[in-house]
Enzyme design. Structure first.
Site, PDB file in Angstrom:
ATOM      1  N   ARG A 104       1.037  -1.235  -0.333  1.00  0.00           N
ATOM      2  CA  ARG A 104      -0.142  -0.221   0.317  1.00  0.00           C
ATOM      3  C   ARG A 104       0.834   1.173  -0.094  1.00  0.00           C
ATOM      4  O   ARG A 104       0.673   2.415  -0.984  1.00  0.00           O
ATOM      5  CB  ARG A 104      -0.966  -0.356   1.057  1.00  0.00           C
ATOM      6  CG  ARG A 104      -2.395  -0.977   1.405  1.00  0.00           C
ATOM      7  CD  ARG A 104      -2.934  -1.154   1.976  1.00  0.00           C
ATOM      8  NE  ARG A 104      -3.505   0.084   2.632  1.00  0.00           N
ATOM      9  CZ  ARG A 104      -3.966   0.326   3.692  1.00  0.00           C
ATOM     10  NH1 ARG A 104      -4.161  -0.558   5.091  1.00  0.00           N
ATOM     11  NH2 ARG A 104      -4.194   2.066   4.148  1.00  0.00           N
ATOM     12  N   HIS A 157      -6.079   9.132  12.128  1.00  0.00           N
ATOM     13  CA  HIS A 157      -6.083   7.577  11.712  1.00  0.00           C
ATOM     14  C   HIS A 157      -3.912   7.675  10.819  1.00  0.00           C
ATOM     15  O   HIS A 157      -3.676   6.538  10.330  1.00  0.00           O
ATOM     16  CB  HIS A 157      -6.353   6.684  10.835  1.00  0.00           C
ATOM     17  CG  HIS A 157      -7.972   6.634  11.539  1.00  0.00           C
ATOM     18  ND1 HIS A 157      -9.474   6.202  11.101  1.00  0.00           N
ATOM     19  CD2 HIS A 157      -8.035   6.924  13.066  1.00  0.00           C
ATOM     20  CE1 HIS A 157      -9.667   6.397  11.658  1.00  0.00           C
ATOM     21  NE2 HIS A 157      -9.284   6.986  13.078  1.00  0.00           N
ATOM     22  N   CYS A 168       9.088   2.486  20.823  1.00  0.00           N
ATOM     23  CA  CYS A 168       9.172   3.827  21.533  1.00  0.00           C
ATOM     24  C   CYS A 168       9.265   4.823  20.962  1.00  0.00           C
ATOM     25  O   CYS A 168       7.863   4.376  20.057  1.00  0.00           O
ATOM     26  CB  CYS A 168      11.049   3.796  21.225  1.00  0.00           C
ATOM     27  SG  CYS A 168      11.632   4.178  19.844  1.00  0.00           S
ATOM     28  N   CYS A 188      16.377   1.934  19.293  1.00  0.00           N
ATOM     29  CA  CYS A 188      16.007   0.743  20.322  1.00  0.00           C
ATOM     30  C   CYS A 188      16.127  -0.649  19.959  1.00  0.00           C
ATOM     31  O   CYS A 188      15.792  -1.620  20.741  1.00  0.00           O
ATOM     32  CB  CYS A 188      14.792   0.771  21.613  1.00  0.00           C
ATOM     33  SG  CYS A 188      12.883   0.474  20.203  1.00  0.00           S
ATOM     34  N   GLY A 225     -17.245  11.156   2.595  1.00  0.00           N
ATOM     35  CA  GLY A 225     -17.481  10.019   1.713  1.00  0.00           C
ATOM     36  C   GLY A 225     -16.905   9.107   3.223  1.00  0.00           C
ATOM     37  O   GLY A 225     -15.415   8.466   2.987  1.00  0.00           O
ATOM     38  N   ASN A 251     -22.213  11.160  -0.141  1.00  0.00           N
ATOM     39  CA  ASN A 251     -22.303  10.931  -0.496  1.00  0.00           C
ATOM     40  C   ASN A 251     -22.732   9.589  -0.094  1.00  0.00           C
ATOM     41  O   ASN A 251     -24.234  10.282  -0.617  1.00  0.00           O
ATOM     42  CB  ASN A 251     -21.893   9.525   1.538  1.00  0.00           C
ATOM     43  CG  ASN A 251     -21.407   8.846   1.250  1.00  0.00           C
ATOM     44  OD1 ASN A 251     -21.851   7.484   0.667  1.00  0.00           O
ATOM     45  ND2 ASN A 251     -20.964   8.552   2.892  1.00  0.00           N
TER      46      ASN A 251
HETATM   47  C1  BJW Z   1     -17.395   8.341  -1.536  1.00  0.00           C
HETATM   48  C2  BJW Z   1     -17.595   7.745  -3.087  1.00  0.00           C
HETATM   49  C3  BJW Z   1     -16.642   9.087  -3.194  1.00  0.00           C
HETATM   50  C4  BJW Z   1     -17.960   5.338  -1.803  1.00  0.00           C
HETATM   51  N1  BJW Z   1     -17.449   9.152  -3.101  1.00  0.00           N
HETATM   52  N2  BJW Z   1     -17.645   8.842  -1.048  1.00  0.00           N
HETATM   53  C5  BJW Z   1     -18.231  -0.850  19.528  1.00  0.00           C
HETATM   54  C6  BJW Z   1     -18.556   0.696  20.150  1.00  0.00           C
HETATM   55  C7  BJW Z   1     -17.577   1.660  19.924  1.00  0.00           C
HETATM   56  C8  BJW Z   1     -16.467   2.076  20.071  1.00  0.00           C
HETATM   57  C9  BJW Z   1     -15.430   0.573  19.684  1.00  0.00           C
HETATM   58  C10 BJW Z   1     -16.718  -1.008  19.716  1.00  0.00           C
HETATM   59  N3  BJW Z   1     -15.333  -1.680  20.314  1.00  0.00           N
HETATM   60  C11 BJW Z   1     -14.201  -1.047  19.652  1.00  0.00           C
HETATM   61  C12 BJW Z   1     -14.543   0.511  19.401  1.00  0.00           C
HETATM   62  C13 BJW Z   1     -13.314   1.374  19.166  1.00  0.00           C
HETATM   63  C14 BJW Z   1     -12.881   0.955  17.714  1.00  0.00           C
HETATM   64  C15 BJW Z   1     -14.315   1.277  16.900  1.00  0.00           C
HETATM   65  O1  BJW Z   1     -14.460   2.373  16.427  1.00  0.00           O
HETATM   66  N4  BJW Z   1     -14.526  -0.241  16.624  1.00  0.00           N
HETATM   67  C16 BJW Z   1     -15.608  -0.209  15.685  1.00  0.00           C
HETATM   68  C17 BJW Z   1     -15.992  -0.672  14.023  1.00  0.00           C
HETATM   69  C18 BJW Z   1     -16.598  -0.781  16.153  1.00  0.00           C
HETATM   70  N5  BJW Z   1     -11.949   2.522  17.338  1.00  0.00           N
HETATM   71  C19 BJW Z   1     -10.860   1.926  18.054  1.00  0.00           C
HETATM   72  O2  BJW Z   1     -10.317   1.112  17.810  1.00  0.00           O
HETATM   73  C20 BJW Z   1     -10.068   3.133  17.986  1.00  0.00           C
HETATM   74  N6  BJW Z   1      -9.070   3.665  18.887  1.00  0.00           N
HETATM   75  C21 BJW Z   1      -9.627   3.722  20.268  1.00  0.00           C
HETATM   76  O3  BJW Z   1     -10.880   3.823  19.928  1.00  0.00           O
HETATM   77  O4  BJW Z   1      -8.868   4.064  20.875  1.00  0.00           O
HETATM   78  C22 BJW Z   1      -9.910   3.537  21.685  1.00  0.00           C
HETATM   79  C23 BJW Z   1      -9.288   2.571  22.552  1.00  0.00           C
HETATM   80  C24 BJW Z   1      -8.159   1.707  22.980  1.00  0.00           C
HETATM   81  C25 BJW Z   1      -8.290   0.861  22.895  1.00  0.00           C
HETATM   82  C26 BJW Z   1      -9.098  -0.396  22.976  1.00  0.00           C
HETATM   83  C27 BJW Z   1      -9.986   0.470  23.381  1.00  0.00           C
HETATM   84  C28 BJW Z   1     -10.397   1.316  23.121  1.00  0.00           C
HETATM   85  C29 BJW Z   1      -8.815   3.480  16.499  1.00  0.00           C
HETATM   86  C30 BJW Z   1      -9.906   3.200  15.514  1.00  0.00           C
HETATM   87  C31 BJW Z   1      -8.483   2.807  14.162  1.00  0.00           C
HETATM   88  C32 BJW Z   1      -9.546   2.559  12.531  1.00  0.00           C
HETATM   89  N7  BJW Z   1      -8.155   2.596  11.004  1.00  0.00           N
HETATM   90  C33 BJW Z   1      -8.566   1.839  10.887  1.00  0.00           C
HETATM   91  C34 BJW Z   1      -7.934   0.994   9.550  1.00  0.00           C
HETATM   92  C35 BJW Z   1      -6.303   2.234   9.112  1.00  0.00           C
HETATM   93  C36 BJW Z   1      -4.793   2.629   8.538  1.00  0.00           C
HETATM   94  C37 BJW Z   1      -4.511   1.527   7.498  1.00  0.00           C
HETATM   95  O5  BJW Z   1      -5.612   2.676   6.866  1.00  0.00           O
HETATM   96  O6  BJW Z   1      -4.574   0.656   7.361  1.00  0.00           O
HETATM   97  O7  BJW Z   1      -8.808   3.211   9.464  1.00  0.00           O
HETATM   98  S1  BJW Z   1      -9.871   1.210   9.948  1.00  0.00           S
HETATM   99  C38 BJW Z   1     -10.268   2.152   8.716  1.00  0.00           C
HETATM  100  O8  BJW Z   1     -12.054   2.472   9.018  1.00  0.00           O
HETATM  101  C39 BJW Z   1      -9.712   2.927   8.889  1.00  0.00           C
HETATM  102  C40 BJW Z   1     -10.388   3.964   8.654  1.00  0.00           C
HETATM  103  O9  BJW Z   1      -9.689   5.020   8.553  1.00  0.00           O
HETATM  104  C41 BJW Z   1     -12.000   4.257   9.335  1.00  0.00           C
HETATM  105  C42 BJW Z   1     -13.429   4.012   8.741  1.00  0.00           C
HETATM  106  O10 BJW Z   1     -13.339   3.670   7.372  1.00  0.00           O
HETATM  107  P1  BJW Z   1     -14.258   5.502   6.294  1.00  0.00           P
HETATM  108  O11 BJW Z   1     -12.594   6.279   5.959  1.00  0.00           O
HETATM  109  O12 BJW Z   1     -15.293   5.744   6.981  1.00  0.00           O
HETATM  110  O13 BJW Z   1     -14.529   4.248   5.379  1.00  0.00           O
HETATM  111  P2  BJW Z   1     -15.640   3.519   4.970  1.00  0.00           P
HETATM  112  O14 BJW Z   1     -14.664   2.361   3.116  1.00  0.00           O
HETATM  113  O15 BJW Z   1     -15.920   2.914   6.058  1.00  0.00           O
HETATM  114  O16 BJW Z   1     -16.749   3.908   4.045  1.00  0.00           O
HETATM  115  C43 BJW Z   1     -16.693   4.250   3.139  1.00  0.00           C
HETATM  116  C44 BJW Z   1     -17.767   5.400   2.694  1.00  0.00           C
HETATM  117  O17 BJW Z   1     -17.073   6.348   1.732  1.00  0.00           O
HETATM  118  C45 BJW Z   1     -18.618   4.712   2.780  1.00  0.00           C
HETATM  119  O18 BJW Z   1     -19.949   5.437   3.161  1.00  0.00           O
HETATM  120  C46 BJW Z   1     -19.097   5.414   0.703  1.00  0.00           C
HETATM  121  O19 BJW Z   1     -20.435   5.131   0.663  1.00  0.00           O
HETATM  122  C47 BJW Z   1     -18.181   6.387   0.746  1.00  0.00           C
HETATM  123  N8  BJW Z   1     -17.452   6.822  -0.759  1.00  0.00           N
HETATM  124  N9  BJW Z   1     -16.858   5.985  -2.844  1.00  0.00           N
HETATM  125  C48 BJW Z   1     -18.508  10.085  -1.609  1.00  0.00           C
HETATM  126  N10 BJW Z   1     -16.701   8.472  -4.897  1.00  0.00           N
HETATM  127 ZN    ZN Z   2      12.160   1.853  19.411  1.00  0.00          ZN
END
Ligand code: BJW
Ligand code: ZN
Length: 286
Positions: A104, A157, A168, A188, A225, A251
Site C-alpha cells: 500500500r 489515523h 519507543c 531501540c 465519504g 456520500n
Molecule cells: C464515497 C465514494 C465517493 C464511496 N465519494 N463517498 C464498540 C462500539 C464503539 C466503538 C468501539 C467498539 N469496540 C471497539 C471500539 C473502538 C474502535 C471502533 O470504532 N470500532 C468500531 C468499528 C466498532 N475504534 C478504535 O479502536 C480506535 N481507537 C480507539 O477507540 O482508541 C481507544 C481504545 C483503545 C484501546 C482499546 C479500546 C479503545 C482506532 C480506530 C482505528 C481505525 N483504523 C483504520 C485503519 C487505518 C490504517 C489503514 O489504512 O490500514 O482506519 S480501520 C478503517 O476504518 C480506517 C478508516 O480510516 C476507518 C474509517 O473508514 P471510512 O473512511 O469511513 O471508510 P469506509 O470504507 O467505512 O466508508 C467509505 C464511505 O465512502 C462509504 O460510506 C461509501 O459510501 C463512501 N464512498 N465512494 C464519496 N466516490
Molecule cells: Zn524504538
C-alpha cells in the site's frame, strides 16, 4: 391519443436512461442525479466565511483509485486481509501485515488527487476550514501544494508515508524504507511498523484534541465519504451537532451519519464538490 402515449414512453425511456448512463458519459445526466437542490442549500450554508470542520473518510480518495474499507470492492470484503488493521495482528501475523502495508505504501507513488480533493482545497479558501481526515494517504496535502494553499489538516489515523517504532517514540517520514524486510528501530532495535492507527490503538492525542475543539466551535460540519462507523472519528460530527453546527453529508450511499445530517447530498465527492465550490464562489461574489 397515440401521440401522447408515445410521448409518455419516450419520457420514461429518458428518465430510465438517466439512471443507466454511467456517470462519466454525459455531464448533463450526471448532474441530474446529483441532487442540485441539496447542493444549493449546502452552498447557502457555506457562503460568507463560516467556521467549518471537514470530516473526511476513504470515499474522498475512492475516485483516485484508493479502495475504501467497507462496501463492495472495499478492503474488508477480502476475508484474508480484514484482520490486518488490528493491533493484535502485529503479534500473530506480522510478516503478512508488513508485506501488505508495504504494498500500500508503494501504491502511494502512483496515485493523484481527484477533483474532490481539489475542490475541497478550493472551498477551504472561502472560509475558516479545518480538515480532520481518517485517510492515511497524502492526497489532501498534494492538492494543497498544487493550489498553493494548505488549511489545517489533522490525520486522525496517522499516515502511510511514515514509519514508527512499535516500542519507543521513534518516527520518521520515509517512503523508501521497505517494511516488508521487517526493519528494526535505529533507536531501540524494536520492530518498525507503518505510522497508522490500528483498531485497539489510541489516536494521536494532538490531532484528536484539536479536532474536537474545532467541532465544538464549528458553524458547519462537512462530512465527506465516511461510513461513520469508526470511533472516535465518528464522534466529531455528533459533537459539532450538539454544539449547534449544521451538518452536510456528501456520500453516494447511506451512512451511519446520514440520519443526523441536516443536508444530505447523494453523490460522489469528485462530482459534487466541484459543483458546490462553484456555487459557493458565485454566492460570495454576490
Ligand atoms: C464515497 C465514494 C465517493 C464511496 N465519494 N463517498 C464498540 C462500539 C464503539 C466503538 C468501539 C467498539 N469496540 C471497539 C471500539 C473502538 C474502535 C471502533 O470504532 N470500532 C468500531 C468499528 C466498532 N475504534 C478504535 O479502536 C480506535 N481507537 C480507539 O477507540 O482508541 C481507544 C481504545 C483503545 C484501546 C482499546 C479500546 C479503545 C482506532 C480506530 C482505528 C481505525 N483504523 C483504520 C485503519 C487505518 C490504517 C489503514 O489504512 O490500514 O482506519 S480501520 C478503517 O476504518 C480506517 C478508516 O480510516 C476507518 C474509517 O473508514 P471510512 O473512511 O469511513 O471508510 P469506509 O470504507 O467505512 O466508508 C467509505 C464511505 O465512502 C462509504 O460510506 C461509501 O459510501 C463512501 N464512498 N465512494 C464519496 N466516490
Ligand atoms: Zn524504538
Amino acid at each position: 391519443m397515440l401521440k401522447s402515449i408515445a410521448r409518455a414512453v419516450v419520457r420514461k425511456v429518458i428518465d430510465r436512461a438517466a439512471d443507466l448512463v454511467p456517470p462519466m458519459l454525459d455531464p448533463r445526466l450526471r448532474s441530474q442525479r446529483m441532487n442540485l437542490p441539496a447542493i444549493d442549500r449546502a452552498a447557502h450554508v457555506l457562503k460568507g466565511k463560516p467556521r467549518v470542520l471537514v470530516c473526511v473518510g476513504s470515499g474522498l480518495s475512492a475516485e483516485s483509485g484508493v479502495p475504501t474499507f467497507r462496501g463492495p470492492g472495499g478492503i474488508y470484503s477480502d476475508e484474508e486481509i480484514a484482520h490486518l488493521t488490528h493491533v493484535d495482528t502485529f503479534e500473530t501475523d506480522r510478516e503478512h501485515m508488513l508485506r501488505w502495508y508495504q504494498e500500500r505504501r508503494e501504491q502511494l507513488h502512483s496515485i493523484h488527487p481527484n477533483p474532490g480533493h481539489e475542490a475541497l482545497i478550493g472551498l477551504a479558501q472561502t472560509g475558516d476550514y479545518t480538515v480532520s481526515t481518517q485517510n492515511v494517504d497524502h492526497l489532501l496535502e498534494a492538492a494543497s501544494d498544487a493550489a498553493g494553499f494548505r488549511p489545517s489538516i489533522y490525520h486522525l489515523h496517522g499516515s502511510l508515508l511514515s514509519v514508527r517504532c512499535h516500542v519507543c517514540d521513534y518516527e520518521v517520514e520515509d517512503l523508501h524504507l521497505d517494511l516488508g524486510e521487517q526493519p528494526g528501530c535505529p533507536k531501540c532495535g524494536g520492530p518498525l511498523r507503518p505510522g497508522v492507527v490500528w483498531f485497539g490503538e489510541t489516536l494521536p492525542e494532538d490531532a484528536l484534541e484539536k479536532s474536537m475543539e474545532v467541532a465544538r466551535n464549528a458553524e458547519v460540519c462537512l462530512i465527506l465519504g465516511t461510513s461513520g462507523l469508526v470511533y472516535p472519528a465518528a464522534a466529531l460530527p455528533e459533537t459539532a451537532r450538539r454544539h449547534g453546527a449544521t451538518l452536510i453529508e456528501v456520500n453516494p450511499h447511506l451512512s451511519a451519519l446520514s440520519d443526523i445530517s441536516d443536508i444530505v447530498i447523494r453523490g460522489r465527492t469528485g462530482e459534487v464538490l466541484p459543483v458546490l465550490l462553484r456555487r459557493v464562489q458565485d454566492l460570495n461574489r454576490g
